[in-house]
Structures are given as C-alpha cells and as structure tokens.
Design a protein around this motif. Structure first.
Motif, PDB file in Angstrom:
ATOM      1  N   GLN A  68       0.859  -1.182   0.000  1.00 37.52           N
ATOM      2  CA  GLN A  68       0.000   0.000   0.000  1.00 37.52           C
ATOM      3  C   GLN A  68       0.894   1.230   0.000  1.00 37.52           C
ATOM      4  O   GLN A  68       1.676   1.437   0.917  1.00 37.52           O
ATOM      5  N   LEU A  69       0.798   2.039  -1.053  1.00 36.98           N
ATOM      6  CA  LEU A  69       1.677   3.189  -1.192  1.00 36.98           C
ATOM      7  C   LEU A  69       1.091   4.460  -0.607  1.00 36.98           C
ATOM      8  O   LEU A  69       1.821   5.397  -0.313  1.00 36.98           O
ATOM      9  N   LEU A  70      -0.223   4.510  -0.470  1.00 39.84           N
ATOM     10  CA  LEU A  70      -0.861   5.710   0.061  1.00 39.84           C
ATOM     11  C   LEU A  70      -1.401   5.454   1.457  1.00 39.84           C
ATOM     12  O   LEU A  70      -1.734   4.330   1.817  1.00 39.84           O
ATOM     13  N   SER A  71      -1.520   6.503   2.237  1.00 40.61           N
ATOM     14  CA  SER A  71      -2.009   6.392   3.608  1.00 40.61           C
ATOM     15  C   SER A  71      -3.493   6.033   3.637  1.00 40.61           C
ATOM     16  O   SER A  71      -4.195   6.134   2.628  1.00 40.61           O
ATOM     17  N   ALA A 108       1.773   8.969   4.633  1.00 38.85           N
ATOM     18  CA  ALA A 108       2.071   8.420   5.954  1.00 38.85           C
ATOM     19  C   ALA A 108       0.824   8.242   6.799  1.00 38.85           C
ATOM     20  O   ALA A 108      -0.114   9.026   6.730  1.00 38.85           O
ATOM     21  N   ASP A 109       0.839   7.196   7.570  1.00 35.00           N
ATOM     22  CA  ASP A 109      -0.191   6.954   8.579  1.00 35.00           C
ATOM     23  C   ASP A 109       0.345   7.401   9.933  1.00 35.00           C
ATOM     24  O   ASP A 109       1.561   7.578  10.095  1.00 35.00           O
ATOM     25  N   PRO A 110      -0.541   7.584  10.913  1.00 42.23           N
ATOM     26  CA  PRO A 110      -0.054   7.949  12.255  1.00 42.23           C
ATOM     27  C   PRO A 110       1.022   6.967  12.727  1.00 42.23           C
ATOM     28  O   PRO A 110       0.877   5.759  12.589  1.00 42.23           O
ATOM     29  N   GLY A 111       2.101   7.516  13.250  1.00 43.72           N
ATOM     30  CA  GLY A 111       3.214   6.701  13.715  1.00 43.72           C
ATOM     31  C   GLY A 111       4.325   6.543  12.700  1.00 43.72           C
ATOM     32  O   GLY A 111       5.445   6.177  13.046  1.00 43.72           O
ATOM     33  N   ASP A 112       4.041   6.803  11.416  1.00 43.00           N
ATOM     34  CA  ASP A 112       5.085   6.760  10.398  1.00 43.00           C
ATOM     35  C   ASP A 112       5.969   7.994  10.525  1.00 43.00           C
ATOM     36  O   ASP A 112       5.593   8.983  11.147  1.00 43.00           O
ATOM     37  N   ALA A 113       7.148   7.932   9.945  1.00 46.45           N
ATOM     38  CA  ALA A 113       8.076   9.063  10.018  1.00 46.45           C
ATOM     39  C   ALA A 113       8.760   9.252   8.669  1.00 46.45           C
ATOM     40  O   ALA A 113       8.804   8.334   7.848  1.00 46.45           O
ATOM     41  N   PHE A 114       9.281  10.447   8.462  1.00 47.52           N
ATOM     42  CA  PHE A 114      10.056  10.767   7.268  1.00 47.52           C
ATOM     43  C   PHE A 114      11.465  11.154   7.697  1.00 47.52           C
ATOM     44  O   PHE A 114      11.648  11.826   8.718  1.00 47.52           O
ATOM     45  N   LEU A 115      12.439  10.749   6.939  1.00 47.87           N
ATOM     46  CA  LEU A 115      13.796  11.243   7.125  1.00 47.87           C
ATOM     47  C   LEU A 115      13.967  12.436   6.204  1.00 47.87           C
ATOM     48  O   LEU A 115      13.741  12.324   4.990  1.00 47.87           O
TER      49      LEU A 115
END
Length: 150
Positions: A5-8, A135-142
C-alpha cells in the motif's frame, strides 16, 4: 504477490470526496438556496468562509472603483464565480494551463493529465498534503539537511 500500500489510509479513504458528509450541507444549499424574497425558507450555507449575500455590493463597488480592483470591467460579472468556493484541487482552467505548460517544457514529448494535478497554496502546504497522503499515524520521514524549518 501482494502489492504494498503506497498511500495512507487517509488518502485511500473517501472522507474527502464528493460522497463525504462534508458536502451534504453544500448539496442541500445547491438544491434549495436561501433568497430573502424568492426563497426565505431556503438553506443558508454556513459551512464555508464565503459571503454570497454581498456579491452584488462588491460587484457594484468594483464597477465604481475599477482602478482599485484586479477585475476588469468586462470580467466583473465573473467575480462571484471566482470569489466563491472552488474545487479543492484548484481551478480546472488553471490546471489545464499547467498541464499544457508542463507538456511544452518537455518538448511536447510528454502529456500531463490536468485531472491528476492538484494545486496548493505554497510549498509548505504541498509538503503537508503529501505527508498526509503517504504516511499513517506513527510513520516518520527522514528529511535531509539543509531544509526549511517551517
């Protein structure tokens, strides 16, 4: 093999589409708009930050003060259509122009579908929308540096 799944969940959900409860009030207004004399029992749209009750006054002011307005006298009657709620993807005329411009910049070797172009009120807003879509809640981005802190 299962596709990732690529989208939130927010982007995949239908909470932002025409079928969402958000648009129920707008649809009721569209079908039965209030008018002080012609339809005093009609619906007054209170869900948007626009004042349709003064459009005629604004148009009259523009006609009397053309030097103070970005509207031309010929286009003043389009004021209401432009000043009121627009498709949240951006004006279709603008998206069409962007698609044509992008095609021209690529030597017309590539075409762009204006229905897949979404306009944003700035880069920060575009980044926020993109983050909600990916991103879903809890995901992060660098985020590499340097970057804009906003």
């Amino acid at each position: 093999m299962e596709q990732p799944q690529l989208l939130s969940k927010i982007a995949m959900g239908n909470g932002h589409g025409e079928d969402s409860p958000y648009f129920d009030g707008w649809k009721a207004y569209d079908e039965n708009p209030y008018h002080p004399t012609m339809n005093p029992n009609g619906v007054i749209q209170m869900g948007l930050a626009e004042n349709q009750l003064t459009s005629d006054l604004v148009e009259d002011w523009i006609m009397s003060n053309p030097e103070a307005s970005i509207c031309t006298l010929e286009g003043v009657h389009n004021f209401k259509a432009m000043a009121n709620f627009q498709d949240y993807h951006g004006l279709s005329e603008f998206r069409n122009a962007v698609a044509k411009f992008m095609s021209r910049t690529r030597g017309n070797r590539v075409t762009f579908d204006p229905d897949r172009i979404v306009m944003s009120g700035g880069a920060t807003g575009a980044h926020e929308v993109t983050a909600f879509c990916l991103a879903d809640p809890g995901d992060a981005f660098l985020v590499p540096t340097p970057y804009y802190a906003g």
